[in-house]
Design a protein around this motif. Structure first.
Motif, short mmCIF file in Angstrom:
data_model
loop_
_atom_site.label_atom_id
_atom_site.label_comp_id
_atom_site.label_asym_id
_atom_site.label_seq_id
_atom_site.Cartn_x
_atom_site.Cartn_y
_atom_site.Cartn_z
N TYR A 193 9.54 0.23 9.15
CA TYR A 193 8.46 0.74 8.30
C TYR A 193 9.04 1.42 7.07
CZ TYR A 193 4.75 -0.11 11.73
OH TYR A 193 3.84 -0.70 12.58
N ARG A 194 10.29 1.83 7.14
CA ARG A 194 10.94 2.52 6.01
C ARG A 194 11.37 1.51 4.94
NH1 ARG A 194 8.92 7.42 6.61
NH2 ARG A 194 10.02 8.76 8.10
N THR A 195 10.42 0.70 4.49
CA THR A 195 10.65 -0.29 3.43
C THR A 195 9.42 -0.29 2.53
OG1 THR A 195 9.79 -1.98 4.96
CG2 THR A 195 12.20 -1.78 4.76
N LYS A 196 9.53 -0.99 1.41
CA LYS A 196 8.42 -0.99 0.44
C LYS A 196 7.81 -2.38 0.32
CE LYS A 196 8.78 1.55 -3.27
NZ LYS A 196 9.24 2.14 -4.55
N SER A 197 6.50 -2.41 0.34
CA SER A 197 5.78 -3.65 0.07
C SER A 197 5.74 -3.89 -1.44
CB SER A 197 4.35 -3.57 0.62
OG SER A 197 3.60 -4.68 0.20
N ASN A 198 5.64 -5.15 -1.83
CA ASN A 198 5.59 -5.48 -3.25
C ASN A 198 4.17 -5.58 -3.79
OD1 ASN A 198 8.50 -6.01 -3.94
ND2 ASN A 198 8.28 -7.44 -2.25
N TYR A 199 3.18 -5.28 -2.95
CA TYR A 199 1.79 -5.41 -3.39
C TYR A 199 1.25 -4.08 -3.91
CZ TYR A 199 2.02 -9.82 -0.88
OH TYR A 199 2.39 -11.07 -0.45
N SER A 200 0.36 -4.18 -4.89
CA SER A 200 -0.28 -3.00 -5.48
C SER A 200 -1.55 -2.66 -4.71
CB SER A 200 -0.63 -3.27 -6.94
OG SER A 200 -1.62 -4.31 -7.03
N ALA A 201 -2.12 -1.51 -5.02
CA ALA A 201 -3.36 -1.08 -4.38
C ALA A 201 -4.48 -2.08 -4.63
CB ALA A 201 -3.74 0.31 -4.87
N SER A 202 -4.58 -2.56 -5.86
CA SER A 202 -5.66 -3.51 -6.19
C SER A 202 -5.48 -4.83 -5.45
CB SER A 202 -5.71 -3.75 -7.70
OG SER A 202 -4.48 -4.31 -8.16
N GLN A 212 -1.30 -11.92 6.54
CA GLN A 212 -1.82 -11.25 5.34
C GLN A 212 -0.92 -11.54 4.13
OE1 GLN A 212 -4.92 -9.49 5.52
NE2 GLN A 212 -4.71 -10.63 7.44
N ASP A 213 0.38 -11.49 4.35
CA ASP A 213 1.33 -11.76 3.28
C ASP A 213 1.19 -13.20 2.78
OD1 ASP A 213 3.69 -11.20 1.62
OD2 ASP A 213 4.78 -12.47 3.03
N LYS A 214 0.99 -14.12 3.70
CA LYS A 214 0.85 -15.54 3.33
C LYS A 214 -0.37 -15.73 2.44
CE LYS A 214 -0.74 -18.49 6.36
NZ LYS A 214 -0.86 -19.43 7.49
N TYR A 215 -1.48 -15.08 2.79
CA TYR A 215 -2.70 -15.23 1.99
C TYR A 215 -2.62 -14.49 0.65
CZ TYR A 215 -5.01 -17.28 6.06
OH TYR A 215 -5.37 -18.09 7.10
N MET A 216 -1.70 -13.52 0.55
CA MET A 216 -1.58 -12.75 -0.68
C MET A 216 -0.48 -13.27 -1.61
SD MET A 216 -2.05 -8.97 1.07
CE MET A 216 -1.84 -8.00 -0.40
N SER A 246 2.86 -14.36 -0.34
CA SER A 246 4.19 -14.32 0.30
C SER A 246 5.22 -13.56 -0.54
CB SER A 246 4.69 -15.74 0.59
OG SER A 246 3.82 -16.41 1.47
N LYS A 247 4.84 -12.40 -1.04
CA LYS A 247 5.76 -11.59 -1.86
C LYS A 247 6.69 -10.71 -1.01
CE LYS A 247 2.79 -11.23 -5.97
NZ LYS A 247 2.12 -10.28 -6.90
N ASP A 248 6.34 -10.51 0.25
CA ASP A 248 7.11 -9.58 1.07
C ASP A 248 8.01 -10.27 2.09
OD1 ASP A 248 6.04 -7.45 -0.23
OD2 ASP A 248 4.84 -6.68 1.44
N TYR A 249 7.64 -11.44 2.55
CA TYR A 249 8.35 -12.06 3.66
C TYR A 249 9.81 -12.36 3.30
CZ TYR A 249 9.42 -15.11 7.61
OH TYR A 249 10.00 -15.66 8.72
N GLY A 250 10.72 -11.92 4.16
CA GLY A 250 12.13 -12.25 4.03
C GLY A 250 12.87 -11.56 2.90
N LYS A 251 12.31 -10.50 2.33
CA LYS A 251 12.96 -9.85 1.19
C LYS A 251 14.14 -8.96 1.61
CE LYS A 251 10.04 -11.67 -1.68
NZ LYS A 251 10.46 -12.78 -2.56
#
Length: 809
Positions: free
Chosen positions: A324-333, A468-472, A474-479
Motif C-alpha cells: 500500500y506504500r506506493t502511489k497510484s497514477n490516477y487523479s481524483a477526477s 478497475q485499473d484495466k477500465y481506467m 492500465s496506468k498502474d499495473y506492473g509499474k
C-alpha cells in the motif's frame, strides 16, 4: 490340565469369531510397519482419478466388507469402531444406497485394524497404503483413514479438509479463516484420545489444527460420491485456478453447505457453493482449458495434490503483493469518473479527492484503497455503507457484524481507515501484532492475515484493483518493482548495516514471517532503496508520522531480497535520479566458460561429484553478482549459485554444483533435494552471468546430462597378495560418468591410500599401481606395515567394498 486347554481353545475360537471383520477384518495377525513417507506420492494420480469414477469399484468394495451397515450409519459405525480400539485404520468408499440407484451416495467403511496409540495407527495406515498401491487398488489406497471411537475421520492418507468449527471462524497458524472453506491436507499427528492435530494449508498459511474443527474427506469419496442417486453432480469438488479467454487468471473456489452434519458424511452436507473471481493477468505458462491448483496462489501445479513433478510455474499477482506504500497514477477526477459507473446508490460517488488525499497524507495507494472499499462495501452499496458510511467493515466482527462503526461520511471513513486503521495500526512495525507487511497479501503475509477471516481477502482486492485499473487505462499495473524478504530483514537509514536500524520486516518481537514485500525504488551498491512501511520524520520511523514519499525510504541488503515482479518504472542508482551516464559507464562481461566433466560426458551427483564451471568475469563496478544458473528441459530454474565480485579486476570465477536444487528454484524441488536424474542421463542447461546496476552479461546456454548412480562397477585387483615394494594394479570401470576413487584402509579403518580420477566418462577403465606405500595424511610416502587392508571403489553415491583383503607381506 487337558480340560483347561480345551476351555482355552474354545474361548480363543469364540473370541476370533466375535472380532472377525473388525480387528483383523483385512489380515488376521498382520501388523505391517514398513518405513514409508506419510504423504502419498501422487505423480500418477491424475490418470487414476478418472478410473476411480467407475461404479464397479464401489460394488466390489461393498462385497468385501465383512459387516453390513445398518440404517443408522452413525450408531453402527460408532459401535464398530469402539470394539477395535481408540484409533481404527479403515478405508472409506462410496456405495449405492439401493441397488436400483444410478449413483453412489452412501459412505461405507471397511475397518482394518484398531490401536490404542495414534502413532501406531498412522504407521499402519502408511503400510496399508503401500500394500494397496503395489496391488493397483487405488480405491482402497486413496480411501485410507483413521477414525476415533465416535466414527469421525481424524487422519487420512490423501484427500481434502474442510473447516467445520463450532464457531464462525477457525484459527490456523497466525491467522483465522471462515468456516466451510476447503483446505489442503498434508498430514496428522497425535493430540488426544479422541482427536489428532492435522497439518493443513490455505491461502499461504500452513499449520496444525485440531481434527475436532475439521471435516476430512478421503480422495476416494471426492472421486466417487454424488449428491443424489439420480444426479450426475459430484458431492465434493475442489477449487482450482485457470486462464480465461481474455488471458486473465481466474480463481474458482468451493465451500461446504450444511456442514453441521458433515462429520458422518450424511446427505445434507456437500460442496455446494462455488465462487469465481479475476485475480490478475494469467502467467505465460498457463493454458486455457487447463485446471491449476495452488495452496498459496503463487506456486501452481496441474495435479490437485501438488506433486512436485507437476509444477507448472510460479507467479505473484501484481496488486496482491504490491505494498500500500506506493502511489497510484490516477487523479481524483479520474477516480470519480470510474466510480460514476457504480450503482447510483453507491456512497463512494465523489470520494476521489479523499482517496488521493489519503494517499498523499498517509501513504496509502489510492487505487488499492478504493479496491479495499469496493470489496468490503459491495462498491459502496452495502447496508452498513449506506446507513453508517462504513466502507471497510470496521468493527464488524464475524461474531458480531452489527458492531460496525458509524462515520460522518464516506470521505471521513476513507480518511480514518487510511490513517487510524492502516498507518497507525496494521502498518505499525514496532508495536502492533497485526503487522505482517503492507500488501493486500494472503493468509501468510500482508493485511489479510489479521484483517479478515475470508482466506482470499487479499486476492479479491488484487482482482478488483486489476479490473478497475484495466477500465481506467492500465496506468498502474506492473509499474513498481516488488521484492520479498528472504529473512526478517532490518531496514536501514542508509545503504550500510552500520547505519541506524529504522525497523524490522517481521512481526512484533519476532523474526517471521519471511516473504514480506517491499516496493523497490532504487539501488545503492549492494542495497535496495525501498519505500518504508512507516512514515519517517527527522530520521525516526513511526506509525504516527505523516507519510512523505520522498523522505519515507530505507535500505535493505540485496542479499536479503528476492525480486518477484520487475516493474516498468526505472530504478534509480545511488539513491538519486536515474542517470544515463551511470548506466552507460557500467561495463560487464563474462567469457571463457568451461565445464568439467565435459558436457559430452555428463556427471553423476554423489560423493564429491560436482559439475565444475568456471569463466572470466569483468566489470568496472564493485559489488557485481557473478552467477551460475542451471535450468531443466522446461527452462525452469533448478539451481542458482552466486558470488559477489569485490574488485574491478578481471577474475576467474569457479562454481561447483552438486546436483541439488537451491532455494528459490522454480521447478518445485525442495531446497537441497537432488534434481531428477536417469540411467540414460537427464538433460540440463547452464550458463554463467554477471550483473550489476541493471547491467547483465551472460554466456550462451550449455547442455549436459545428469545420471543416476552407477548400477555396474567392474573392479579388479591383479594381485591380492604382494610383497611390500612389489606392484599390484587396482582398477575399476563404472558405467556412469563422473569422479571416482580407489581407497585403501588399514585394519583400524584409517585411510592410508587414495587415488582420485577426475571427471571421467562412463565405461572407462581407471587403474592405479600400488607398491605398498601410503599417500594420505601421516602415511604419505611411507612404507605401510605388513597386514591385511580393505579396498573400496567409490563412484558418486555408490561404494563397493572389495570382498577380498589386500595382503602386504
Amino acid at each position: 490340565m487337558k480340560s483347561f486347554k480345551k476351555i482355552s481353545l474354545i474361548l480363543i475360537i469364540l473370541f476370533i469369531t466375535t472380532i472377525s471383520g473388525s480387528v483383523f477384518a483385512e489380515d488376521m495377525n498382520m501388523d505391517i510397519t514398513y518405513d514409508i513417507p506419510s504423504q502419498a506420492n501422487e505423480s500418477d494420480l491424475t490418470k487414476e482419478e478418472k478410473s476411480m469414477d467407475r461404479e464397479s469399484y464401489s460394488e466390489e468394495a461393498a462385497k468385501e466388507e465383512n459387516t453390513s451397515e445398518t440404517e443408522n450409519l452413525k450408531s453402527s459405525r460408532s459401535a464398530a469402531v469402539k470394539s477395535l480400539g481408540t484409533f481404527t485404520v479403515s478405508y472409506a468408499y462410496a456405495a449405492k444406497a439401493k441397488s436400483s440407484d444410478k449413483y453412489a451416495t452412501k459412505v461405507s467403511f471397511t475397518d482394518l485394524k484398531g490401536y490404542s496409540k495414534f502413532d501406531d495407527a498412522y504407521s499402519s495406515m502408511n503400510s496399508y497404503y503401500t500394500k494397496y498401491k503395489n496391488a493397483g487398488d487405488t480405491t482402497k489406497a486413496y480411501g485410507l483413514c483413521i477414525r476415533n471411537t465416535s466414527g469421525k475421520i481424524i487422519a487420512m492418507k490423501l484427500g481434502r479438509a474442510y473447516a467445520t468449527p463450532s464457531g464462525a471462524t477457525m484459527n490456523i497458524a497466525s491467522t483465522y479463516v471462515t468456516k466451510n472453506h476447503e483446505l489442503f491436507y498434508y498430514s496428522a499427528k497425535a493430540n488426544s484420545s479422541t482427536n489428532s492435530s492435522v497439518n493443513v494449508g490455505i491461502s499461504g498459511a500452513k499449520g496444525y489444527v485440531s481434527s475436532a474443527n475439521l471435516t476430512l474427506v478421503p480422495h476416494t469419496l471426492i472421486s466417487q460420491m454424488y449428491k443424489s442417486a439420480s444426479s450426475s453432480t459430484k458431492k465434493y469438488s475442489v477449487g482450482y485456478y485457470s486462464k480465461n479467454s481474455s488471458g486473465e487468471l481466474i480463481h474458482t473456489y468451493k465451500t461446504l453447505t450444511n456442514s453441521s452434519t458433515s462429520s458422518y458424511f450424511e446427505s445434507g452436507e456437500y460442496v455446494g457453493n462455488t465462487y469465481s473471481m479475476v485475480v490478475d493477468k494469467a502467467p505465460s505458462f498457463m493454458k486455457t482449458g487447463t485446471k491449476y491448483y495452488s495452496m498459496d496462489g503463487v506456486n501452481f501445479y496441474t495435479n490437485s495434490y501438488l506433486s512436485s513433478s507437476t509444477k507448472a510455474g510460479t507467479h505473484y499477482p501484481y496488486f496482491k503483493y504490491l505494498p500500500y506504500r506506493t502511489k497510484s497514477n490516477y487523479s481524483a477526477s479520474q477516480f470519480d469518473s470510474r466510480i460514476k459507473n457504480y450503482s447510483s446508490s453507491s456512497v463512494l460517488r465523489g470520494t476521489g479527492k479523499y482517496l488521493v488525499s489519503a494517499q498523499n497524507t498517509y501513504g496509502i495507494n489510492a487505487l488499492l484503497e478504493l479496491s479495499f472499499a469496493n470489496l468490503e462495501s459491495a462498491y459502496g452499496t452495502s447496508g452498513y455503507a449506506i446507513s453508517r458510511k462504513n466502507l471497510f467493515g470496521i468493527a464488524a466482527t464475524d461474531s458480531n457484524p452489527d458492531g460496525a462503526s458509524y462515520f460522518k461520511s464516506a470521505g471521513d471513513c476513507i480518511t480514518r481507515h487510511a490513517g487510524r486503521y492502516l498507518s497507525q495500526g496494521y502498518f505499525d512495525t514496532k508495536t502492533d501484532s497485526r503487522y505482517f507487511g503492507t500488501c493486500p497479501g494472503d493468509k501468510n503475509i500482508g493485511v489479510a492475515v489479521k484483517y479478515a477471516s475470508d482466506p482470499y481477502h487479499g486476492e479479491k482486492i488484487s482482482g478488483i484493483a486489476y479490473t478497475q485499473d484495466k477500465y481506467m487505462g492500465s496506468k498502474d499495473y506492473g509499474k513498481y518493482t516488488i521484492g520479498k524478504t528472504t529473512t526478517a530483514a532490518y531496514v536501514y537509514q542508509k545503504a550500510s548495516t552500520s547505519s541506524k536500524k529504522l525497523y524490522r520486516l517481521g512481526t512484533k518481537g519476532g523474526s517471521s514471517p519471511v516473504g514480506i514485500t517491499v516496493a523497490i525504488i532504487g539501488t545503492s551498491g549492494n542495497y535496495y532503496k525501498v519505500q518504508s512501511d512507516m512514515g519517517i520524520v527527522n530520521s525516526e520511523a513511526s506509525c504516527y508520522n505523516k507519510y512523505n514519499f520522498t523522505n519515507s525510504v530505507g535500505y535493505i541488503p540485496k542479499s536479503q531480497i528476492t525480486i518477484i515482479r520487475k516493474g516498468s518504472n526505472s530504478i534509480s542508482s545511488s539513491g538519486g535520479s536515474t542517470s544515463s551516464s551511470t548506466s552507460n559507464t557500467t561495463k560487464v562481461s563474462v567469457t571463457s566458460a568451461s565445464a568439467r566433466p565435459y558436457t559430452s560426458y555428463g556427471f553423476t551427483p554423489g560423493y564429491k561429484n560436482y559439475l565444475r564451471v568456471k569463466g572470466k568475469f569483468a566489470t568496472n563496478v564493485k559489488g557485481a553478482s557473478a552467477q551460475l544458473r542451471i535450468y531443466d528441459s522446461k527452462n525452469r530454474l533448478v539451481a542458482k549459485l552466486s558470488k559477489t565480485k569485490k574488485t574491478t579486476k578481471t577474475t576467474i570465477g569457479t562454481f561447483f554444483w552438486d546436483g541439488k536444487a537451491t532455494k528459490g528454484n522454480t521447478a518445485g524441488y525442495k531446497t537441497g533435494a537432488y534434481v531428477k536424474r536417469s540411467s540414460k542421463g537427464t538433460p540440463y542447461k547452464f550458463k554463467l552471468l554477471i550483473t550489476v546496476n541493471g547491467k547483465t552479461a551472460q554466456t550462451k546456454l550449455y547442455t549436459t546430462k545428469i545420471y543416476s548412480k552407477a548400477t555396474k562397477l567392474l573392479t579388479d585387483i591383479s594381485k591380492p597378495t604382494i610383497k611390500r615394494k612389489s606392484k599390484t594394479t587396482l582398477s575399476m570401470k563404472p558405467n556412469r560418468p563422473g569422479t571416482s576413487y580407489i581407497s585403501i584402509y588399514n585394519s583400524k579403518g584409517k585411510l592410508v591410500f587414495s587415488k582420485k580420477f577426475y571427471y571421467q566418462k562412463a565405461n572407462r577403465k581407471l587403474s592405479v599401481s600400488f607398491k605398498g606405500y601410503g599417500n594420505y595424511g601421516k602415511y604419505n610416502k611411507k612404507l605401510l606395515a605388513k597386514g591385511k587392508y580393505t579396498v573400496k571403489f567409490i563412484h558418486g553415491s555408490y561404494t563397493y567394498k572389495y570382498p577380498k583383503k589386500l595382503v602386504l607381506k
